[in-house]
Scaffold this motif. Structure first.
Motif, PDB file in Angstrom:
ATOM      1  N   GLY A   4       0.776  -1.229   0.000  1.00 16.16           N
ATOM      2  CA  GLY A   4       0.000   0.000   0.000  1.00 16.16           C
ATOM      3  C   GLY A   4       0.808   1.281   0.000  1.00 16.16           C
ATOM      4  N   ALA A   5       2.146   1.183  -0.014  1.00 20.60           N
ATOM      5  CA  ALA A   5       2.963   2.401   0.008  1.00 20.60           C
ATOM      6  C   ALA A   5       2.727   3.193  -1.275  1.00 20.60           C
ATOM      7  CB  ALA A   5       4.437   2.037   0.142  1.00 20.60           C
ATOM      8  N   PRO A   6       2.399   4.488  -1.153  1.00 23.42           N
ATOM      9  CA  PRO A   6       2.139   5.299  -2.356  1.00 23.42           C
ATOM     10  C   PRO A   6       3.442   5.828  -2.963  1.00 23.42           C
ATOM     11  CG  PRO A   6       1.763   6.608  -0.395  1.00 23.42           C
ATOM     12  CD  PRO A   6       2.145   5.234   0.096  1.00 23.42           C
ATOM     13  N   LEU A   7       3.507   5.804  -4.275  1.00 28.12           N
ATOM     14  CA  LEU A   7       4.671   6.316  -4.997  1.00 28.12           C
ATOM     15  C   LEU A   7       4.237   7.422  -5.947  1.00 28.12           C
ATOM     16  CD1 LEU A   7       6.448   2.984  -6.049  1.00 28.12           C
ATOM     17  CD2 LEU A   7       6.846   4.349  -3.985  1.00 28.12           C
ATOM     18  N   ARG A  40      11.470   8.553 -12.829  1.00 28.71           N
ATOM     19  CA  ARG A  40      11.868   7.869 -11.601  1.00 28.71           C
ATOM     20  C   ARG A  40      10.665   7.740 -10.693  1.00 28.71           C
ATOM     21  NH1 ARG A  40      15.269  12.481  -8.142  1.00 28.71           N
ATOM     22  NH2 ARG A  40      13.479  13.811  -7.639  1.00 28.71           N
ATOM     23  N   ALA A  41      10.747   6.815  -9.752  1.00 28.22           N
ATOM     24  CA  ALA A  41       9.718   6.666  -8.726  1.00 28.22           C
ATOM     25  C   ALA A  41      10.225   7.302  -7.429  1.00 28.22           C
ATOM     26  CB  ALA A  41       9.399   5.195  -8.511  1.00 28.22           C
ATOM     27  N   ARG A  42       9.285   7.862  -6.653  1.00 27.48           N
ATOM     28  CA  ARG A  42       9.673   8.504  -5.400  1.00 27.48           C
ATOM     29  C   ARG A  42       8.685   8.138  -4.298  1.00 27.48           C
ATOM     30  NH1 ARG A  42       9.486  13.164  -2.100  1.00 27.48           N
ATOM     31  NH2 ARG A  42      11.598  13.758  -1.455  1.00 27.48           N
ATOM     32  N   PHE A  43       9.237   7.689  -3.177  1.00 23.59           N
ATOM     33  CA  PHE A  43       8.441   7.464  -1.980  1.00 23.59           C
ATOM     34  C   PHE A  43       8.632   8.678  -1.081  1.00 23.59           C
ATOM     35  CE2 PHE A  43       8.342   5.721   2.445  1.00 23.59           C
ATOM     36  CZ  PHE A  43       6.972   5.497   2.500  1.00 23.59           C
TER      37      PHE A  43
END
Length: 581
Positions: A426-429, A468-471
């Motif tokens: 469930g972590a949003p990116l 890129r993806a970022r948390f």
């Protein structure tokens, strides 16, 4: 603090670093003169006398090159076959040993065709040569490359390298002080890689911008050049190969992503970013899914040296780790076909993560001896990966469709891992995009992680760039930025001319469409005339694109075969014209 002196390894013989030290006009002249050729049918090769070396072999008279050279290869008309050896010397000097000129037949872009000719051979500086030939071929010609600079240029490069060494030492001291910047370490460290600007790559710029795929495996190669070279000559050999690949083979750039010599020196190959998945021309049918590392030399009978093997292991441990790829085990990729490919297009092919070129294409590369060393190489790479510091957290991204035609959708996926085994469910990116040449990242999409941390996203993009993806982080976990990956958006380009045949001094209208609008709102229009085996630029201009269309006119002044080229970042179209008297 005291600086280390410039050693042989750091100076690289300054011999090939030359081009970067040339003034712009001199560098341009060097590029024009880098590749030259000699028609052998007109200089005694066809009437060569019999040689006692072997039945069917014949030896040419001593031939004089148009000017001094360091690298030589042969080309001939398609549909013919020829075996060849060469030796060379400075006029009046001693001959080099006879060296085989191996037929070109395995390296190629995924969409390229087999080249009728040989790989180049390093001769060191020479102006005379002699050939042993077996078989026959029409249109036989020798192609030469001059890769070494003058002594004055070599001195200038040595001075420049001394300044760079001082800058590196200062930067290292800054990182060592409290508060100094410390790069993050999440895998094996990279080896010392000699950059393109250091070995002279600025003098052989790519024909077009790099294209990007993904890295699922690494192919090992050998250059099939002489093994008798000094550490100072390695950079010149790399420069000579780059010029031959681009200017003789007609490729965009040098075919390999990296090159390693027997002294353990590692060289950046194809331009576009060492950490990115740059598509090369090293393993036809698999270039989009691999990285290619070539060992300088001929490794059919002797293996890579201990220094060379150690450098290969460190390079591959670093390169595979930044793409999230293990060094051992197997992977299945789909063949894109091609003349040199062992498998038809669309065939699933299973490889070792570190494979030899012969595993995918019809070739003996990387030579029997180096191929036999690959199991040891895999073990060395795995050992370095195991010993590397464990990552605290990691966020990866991969372009499933790294190249799309506009308007298209770029598909991405990746995985998020947290330190200590915390679940990323469930972590949003946030998916961010950086246009080419722009330092600002902008949000363009989002994704949510599955229980195992995997995620995917689809993005409509108008132009090439990085994603890129970022948390963003939360109360328990800090923010985390993933490594960027390159994506290419190919513009939709169409080109028409009012006529394909016209008389000299008559105008021909050029029209076309382009979507999306290019940076700066203009495209490059170029008119070239064929002169022998070369195309000579007659006219070059930039024309505006308005409402998705462009138009202009050109007027050839002399009779001949012409071509009109329209180019914009990511796309090129050409049409030919016949101009009569």
């Amino acid at each position: 603090m005291a600086l280390d002196p410039i050693t042989r390894r750091h100076a690289l013989g300054a011999a090939a670093l030359a081009a970067g030290a040339l003034a712009p006009s001199a560098a341009a002249a060097s590029r024009r003169a880098a590749l030259f050729e000699l028609d052998l049918d007109e200089h005694g090769a066809r009437g060569a006398t019999a040689s006692a070396a072997a039945a069917g072999w014949r030896t040419t008279p001593v031939l004089r090159a148009p000017r001094r050279f360091d690298l030589i290869g042969l080309r001939w008309a398609r549909g013919h076959a020829l075996e060849a050896q060469v030796r060379a010397r400075r006029r009046g000097g001693e001959w080099t040993p006879w060296v085989a000129l191996h037929r070109h037949g395995d390296h190629a872009p995924d969409s390229g065709s087999r080249i009728a000719g040989t790989e180049p051979a390093w001769t060191n500086t020479a102006d005379e040569f002699q050939l042993r030939l077996r078989g026959s071929a029409r249109g036989l010609r020798a192609r030469f490359v001059r890769a070494k600079p003058t002594a004055s240029v070599a001195r200038a490069v040595t001075s420049r390298l001394r300044r760079r060494s001082a800058a590196r030492a200062s930067a290292s001291a800054s990182r060592a002080r409290p508060g100094g910047a410390r790069p993050s370490q999440s895998g094996p460290p990279p080896p010392r890689i000699i950059t393109r600007s250091e070995w002279g790559g600025d003098s052989v710029p790519p024909r077009a911008a790099a294209e990007y795929g993904d890295v699922q495996l690494a192919f090992c190669h050998h250059t099939v050049t002489a093994n008798d070279y000094t550490p100072e000559e390695s950079a010149s050999i790399v420069l000579g190969i780059a010029k031959y690949h681009r200017d003789s083979n007609g490729w965009n750039d040098i075919g390999y992503n990296f090159l390693v010599d027997k002294y353990g020196q590692v060289f950046e190959g194809r331009a576009g970013g060492m950490e990115l998945a740059v598509i090369g021309a090293q393993a036809q049918g698999y270039n989009s899914h691999s990285t290619g590392v070539a060992s300088l030399g001929d490794f059919r009978a002797i293996g890579q040296s201990e220094q060379g093997l150690a450098a290969l292991a460190q390079l591959l441990a670093w390169k595979l780790s930044i793409h999230g790829i293990p060094s051992q085990g197997e992977v299945t990729v789909t063949s894109a076909g091609g003349e040199t490919n062992r498998y038809r297009s669309g065939t699933p092919v299973t490889f070792q993560r570190i494979s030899g070129h012969r595993d995918g294409d019809s070739t003996t590369c990387p030579g029997d001896a180096l191929y036999a060393q690959l199991p040891e190489l895999r073990d060395r790479v795995a050992g370095q990966a195991t010993a590397a510091p464990a990552a605290t957290s990691a966020l990866t991204a991969r372009a499933v469709t790294p190249k799309v035609r506009y308007p298209g959708t770029v598909k991405l996926d990746g995985q998020l891992r947290f330190a200590g085994g915390q679940s990323p469910a469930g972590a949003p990116l946030t998916i961010e995009y950086q246009p080419a040449g722009n330092a600002a990242w902008e949000p363009v999409g989002s994704a949510t992680c599955a229980p195992d941390g995997r995620w995917s996203a689809e993005l409509p993009l108008r132009a090439s760039g990085l994603v890129r993806a970022r948390f963003a982080g939360d109360d328990e976990r800090p923010p985390l930025d993933g490594a960027p990956v390159a994506v290419s958006v190919v513009p939709t380009l169409a080109l028409q001319v009012s006529t394909r045949r016209l008389r000299r001094r008559r105008s021909v209208r050029i029209t076309g469409t382009l979507d999306p609008r290019p940076p700066g709102g203009r495209v490059l229009c170029m008119l070239e005339r064929q002169a022998g085996s070369r195309w000579v630029v007659v006219q070059r201009k930039r024309i505006n694109v308005r409402r998705g269309g462009f138009r202009t006119a050109v007027r050839p002044r002399v009779a001949g075969l012409y071509r009109v080229t329209i180019s914009t970042p990511g796309a090129t179209k050409r049409l030919r014209l016949r101009v009569t008297a």
